[in-house]
Enzyme design. Structure first.
Site: not given
Ligand code: AP5
Ligand code: MG
Length: 213
Positions: A87, A155, A166, A122
């Site tokens: 990221r 979540r 975010r 979600r």
């Molecule tokens: P989904 O597929 O869950 O979307 P996503 O892109 O995975 O969204 P996230 O919220 O998981 O991304 P994020 O980056 O904020 O969180 P992460 O867990 O990685 O889809 C979302 C919803 O839409 C679902 O309900 C799905 O069914 C629906 N949907 C999907 N596609 C669709 C479509 N085409 N049409 C209709 N509906 C659809 O990270 C969480 C936290 O961890 C971050 O905030 C940060 O604090 C930390 N973190 C994670 N990685 C790092 C990193 N590399 N560095 C630093 N901190 C980090």
């Molecule tokens: Mg995700």
């Protein structure tokens, strides 16, 4: 094949990852899932991660890199898909320093309005990371995982207040990351593609398959 899936919160990284790993027999490595599992541990690191995620901030590069290093090095011979990593450019450079070749970087582009609709609907099965949506991709039975029948959860960071933080974190670091991978695609044998992710789950999946096949 080693793939990086980039995109804003709610752009569909996890959803598309579920399809891709099945279709290509590769392993999914999600930093969000790894961090959520670490945050459950009742130790200093766990508490620190919980607090950062609740604020919608990025966890420090040092912690994320340490947590992900093993999973990347132990990846299957068929390859891996990175969901939510890197990221920051610092994380991208750390990944490059492992000398593991990345074949595709796919960036899911989505509007802010659509993000809010997706995030607020979600549902998630925590042990497996399976993702649903109350309207767009509902489970067969109300709030139950299709495979295990376990309860699904919302979540803690999926609310309109935290999503604003975010998103601002995402915009703060994303431009530099895009510049990094645009340059990498010109210098090295790596493909960087932006995909419009405002369409249906199936349409996006078809676009990704076209890039990867
Ligand atoms: P989904 O597929 O869950 O979307 P996503 O892109 O995975 O969204 P996230 O919220 O998981 O991304 P994020 O980056 O904020 O969180 P992460 O867990 O990685 O889809 C979302 C919803 O839409 C679902 O309900 C799905 O069914 C629906 N949907 C999907 N596609 C669709 C479509 N085409 N049409 C209709 N509906 C659809 O990270 C969480 C936290 O961890 C971050 O905030 C940060 O604090 C930390 N973190 C994670 N990685 C790092 C990193 N590399 N560095 C630093 N901190 C980090
Ligand atoms: Mg995700």
């Amino acid at each position: 094949m080693n793939i990086i899936l980039l995109g804003a919160p709610g752009s569909g990284k996890g959803t598309q990852a579920q399809f891709i790993i099945k279709e290509y027999g590769i392993k999914r490595i999600s930093t969000g899932d790894i961090l959520r599992s670490s945050s459950k541990k009742n130790n200093i690191l766990g508490k620190k991660i919980t607090s950062i995620i609740k604020q919608g901030k990025l966890v420090s590069d040092k912690i994320v890199i340490q947590l992900i290093e093993d999973s990347i090095k132990k990846h299957s011979s068929k390859g891996f898909l990175l969901d939510g990593f890197p990221r920051t450019v610092f994380q991208a450079i750390a990944l490059k320093q492992t000398l593991i070749k990345i074949d595709h970087v796919i960036d899911l582009i989505i509007s802010n309005d659509e993000i809010i609709k997706r995030i607020t609907g979600r549902l998630m099965h925590v042990p497996s990371g399976r993702i649903y949506h109350k309207v767009y991709n509902p489970p067969k039975y109300n709030h139950k995982d299709d495979i295990t029948g376990d309860d699904l959860i919302c979540r803690e960071d999926d609310n309109e207040y935290i999503i604003k933080n975010r998103l601002s974190e995402y915009y703060k670091f994303n431009k530099l990351l895009i510049n990094f991978y645009t340059k990498e695609s010109q210098l090295n044998n790596l493909s960087y593609n932006q995909v419009n992710a405002n369409s249906s789950i199936i349409t996006i999946n078809q676009k990704l398959k076209k890039i990867l096949d």
